[in-house]
Write a protein that holds these residues in place. Structure first.
Motif, PDB file in Angstrom:
ATOM      1  N   GLY A  55     -45.998  50.265  40.885  1.00  0.00           N
ATOM      2  CA  GLY A  55     -45.050  50.953  40.609  1.00  0.00           C
ATOM      3  C   GLY A  55     -44.082  51.696  41.568  1.00  0.00           C
ATOM      4  N   PHE A  57     -42.612  49.465  43.827  1.00  0.00           N
ATOM      5  CA  PHE A  57     -41.271  48.785  43.998  1.00  0.00           C
ATOM      6  C   PHE A  57     -40.888  48.051  42.480  1.00  0.00           C
ATOM      7  CE2 PHE A  57     -43.392  48.329  47.966  1.00  0.00           C
ATOM      8  CZ  PHE A  57     -42.218  48.563  48.631  1.00  0.00           C
ATOM      9  N   SER A  58     -39.896  47.909  42.346  1.00  0.00           N
ATOM     10  CA  SER A  58     -39.266  47.401  40.985  1.00  0.00           C
ATOM     11  C   SER A  58     -39.834  45.980  40.530  1.00  0.00           C
ATOM     12  CB  SER A  58     -37.685  47.144  40.996  1.00  0.00           C
ATOM     13  OG  SER A  58     -37.572  45.993  41.857  1.00  0.00           O
ATOM     14  N   ALA A  59     -40.114  45.848  39.408  1.00  0.00           N
ATOM     15  CA  ALA A  59     -40.604  44.294  38.949  1.00  0.00           C
ATOM     16  C   ALA A  59     -39.689  43.136  39.292  1.00  0.00           C
ATOM     17  CB  ALA A  59     -40.660  44.406  37.308  1.00  0.00           C
ATOM     18  N   GLU A  60     -38.351  43.604  39.428  1.00  0.00           N
ATOM     19  CA  GLU A  60     -37.278  42.395  39.773  1.00  0.00           C
ATOM     20  C   GLU A  60     -37.716  42.321  41.447  1.00  0.00           C
ATOM     21  OE1 GLU A  60     -32.488  42.044  40.255  1.00  0.00           O
ATOM     22  OE2 GLU A  60     -33.475  43.693  39.556  1.00  0.00           O
TER      23      GLU A  60
END
Length: 478
Positions: A55, A57-60
């Motif tokens: 969580g 960093f973004s999944a993107e």
């Protein structure tokens, strides 16, 4: 000096200091407690592990962090919680320099064949095997220059384009600016090379030796280290069309001096690699051991470090070609007809004969001398018997000949006689012959194919795998 490299960061004591790591992703692994990224920048065989929290960093963003992508990671250097490394980076920030689409990036974290990796030579340096080979290649090249510089030699740049064939083999690549669709012709119908750029036939060199001898006749001790080319249509594990040669030439050196230099040289250069490339050599040794597990016991190779120590720690056995033939004729493989090639005085020894002498009979490296003149080059000094020459070949385990050299013929009349005997036009070598007229001196030299040395030190089996971009028949892609 630029950012710290991973090899330096891995040696740094962790004190929660901020560090910046740049490199290519080898692997990314996610668990419910952490995200682990293994990064490598080519400075060492070892990766550095960078760790992020789920969580964070973004999944993107994380979707672009895949094997082969290039990152800049900033974070805290801390003591590693896992085994295998002393430190790791607790990630604060990730910048993606370049992505690598997992669907098309060919170097996924799995075993790839060497044949496949030759097809992607632009990417294979990113593998552990080839990054290790290239670092060792660099270390050996540095050691070569250091050895000769410390020994009072001068580095001579000999021409890549030449009108002479040093080896007399005729297997040379032609250099021309002529329009191949409109070749100028003489009255006799032959190609008129007077219309070419140099006004005569020109080729890529097979050796810098002849020009090197000219330098030695003024500077006493020189060496060349440069690319050489041979248009031999040979698809073997030992041949390249473009390779690098190390060729020292020494005034006032006779055969014994030449042997002493060759032995000391290879021992010192290999010792340098043993000292400075420990991690890479250990990796390659383990790689060979894994390969050997699938081979019968009698086909398994000597452990790499043991093989290198075998050369460094043993005095080289010295004997004449004639003595070697006598040993081979009395050998068990000859008597039981297990040699593939026949044995007899006058033959050009094959690799199997050379390896028998090194690995079975003497169990140490060997220097053979005084070969029949018919199987050696025209420039080698004739012995008093008129049948043999003061040649010198150094033989290694697993590879056979690694160095070829000789005392050079310094007598003008004898050299001229040999030039004519082998069918070379003396007018094409007038400058070489003149050095025997103007202050001639005893002199010697040898040649070492650099890739052959790298092949031996890395334990690789194919010479195409120890040069970044190999050139061989039907292959000049990269």
């Amino acid at each position: 000096m630029g950012p710290l490299q991973i090899k330096d960061i891995l040696q740094t004591s962790p004190e929660n200091q901020s560090v910046t790591v740049k490199g290519w992703v080898r692997t990314k692994r996610e668990s419910k407690n952490a995200i682990f990224i293994a990064l490598n920048d080519g400075s060492t065989i070892h990766n550095i592990q960078a760790v992020a929290e789920p969580g964070q960093f973004s999944a993107e963003l994380l979707s672009t962090v895949t094997t082969g992508s290039c990152l800049k990671i900033t974070g805290q250097l801390v003591e590693s919680q896992g085994s295998g490394q002393a430190v790791e980076v607790k990630i604060d920030d990730i910048l993606v320099y370049g992505t690598a689409d997992p669907e098309s990036f060919p170097l996924q974290p799995k075993k790839h064949s060497l044949e496949f990796l030759r097809e992607i030579a632009h990417l294979r340096p990113r593998t552990n095997t080839f990054s290790a080979i290239l670092r060792i290649r660099h270390a050996l090249a540095f050691a070569v220059h250091q050895y000769f510089n410390d020994g009072g030699f001068f580095y001579l740049h000999t021409p890549v384009i030449t009108a002479s064939d040093a080896e007399g083999a005729g297997e040379m690549f032609r250099v021309t600016t002529l329009d191949l669709n409109k070749l100028p012709r003489t009255e006799e119908g032959a190609i008129n090379f007077k219309e070419d750029f140099f006004g005569r036939e020109a080729n890529l060199t097979v050796s810098g030796q002849l020009e090197g001898e000219l330098g030695a006749m003024a500077l006493s001790k020189i060496y060349t280290f440069g690319p050489t080319f041979r248009a031999e249509n040979s698809n073997t594990t030992r041949h390249l069309a473009e390779f690098w040669m190390i060729e020292p030439e020494m005034a006032f050196f006779e055969l014994e001096d030449n042997m002493n230099l060759a032995e000391d040289f290879v021992k010192k250069v290999i010792t340098y690699a043993l000292i400075h490339c420990k991690d890479d050599l250990n990796f390659l040794q383990n790689r060979l051991a894994e390969e050997d597990k699938n081979k019968p016991q009698n086909e398994r190779s000597i452990p790499l470090l043991e093989k290198l120590s075998f050369v460094v720690d043993n005095p080289f056995e010295r004997l004449t070609y004639t003595e070697a033939i006598e040993i081979l004729l009395k050998s068990k493989p000859h008597k039981e007809k297990k040699f593939q090639y026949p044995v007899g005085w006058g033959i050009d020894l094959s690799s199997e004969h050379e390896r028998y002498l090194v690995e079975k009979h003497f169990k140490k490296p060997v220097i053979l001398t005084n070969y029949p003149k018919e199987i050696k080059s025209f420039y080698m000094k004739l012995d008093e018997d008129g049948k043999t020459v003061r040649a010198m070949d150094v033989l290694f385990p697993g590879i056979g000949e690694i160095i070829g050299g000789s005392q050079r013929e310094e007598d003008y009349d004898k050299l001229l006689g040999r030039v004519k005997e082998v069918g070379i036009d003396p007018d094409n070598l007038w400058w070489y012959l003149e050095t025997r007229k103007f202050g001639t001196a005893p002199h010697s030299g040898f040649g070492l194919g650099f890739e052959r040395l790298v092949l031996f030190v890395t334990g690789m089996s194919n010479i195409r795998d120890v040069i970044p971009f190999p050139r061989y028949p039907k292959s000049a892609e990269f």
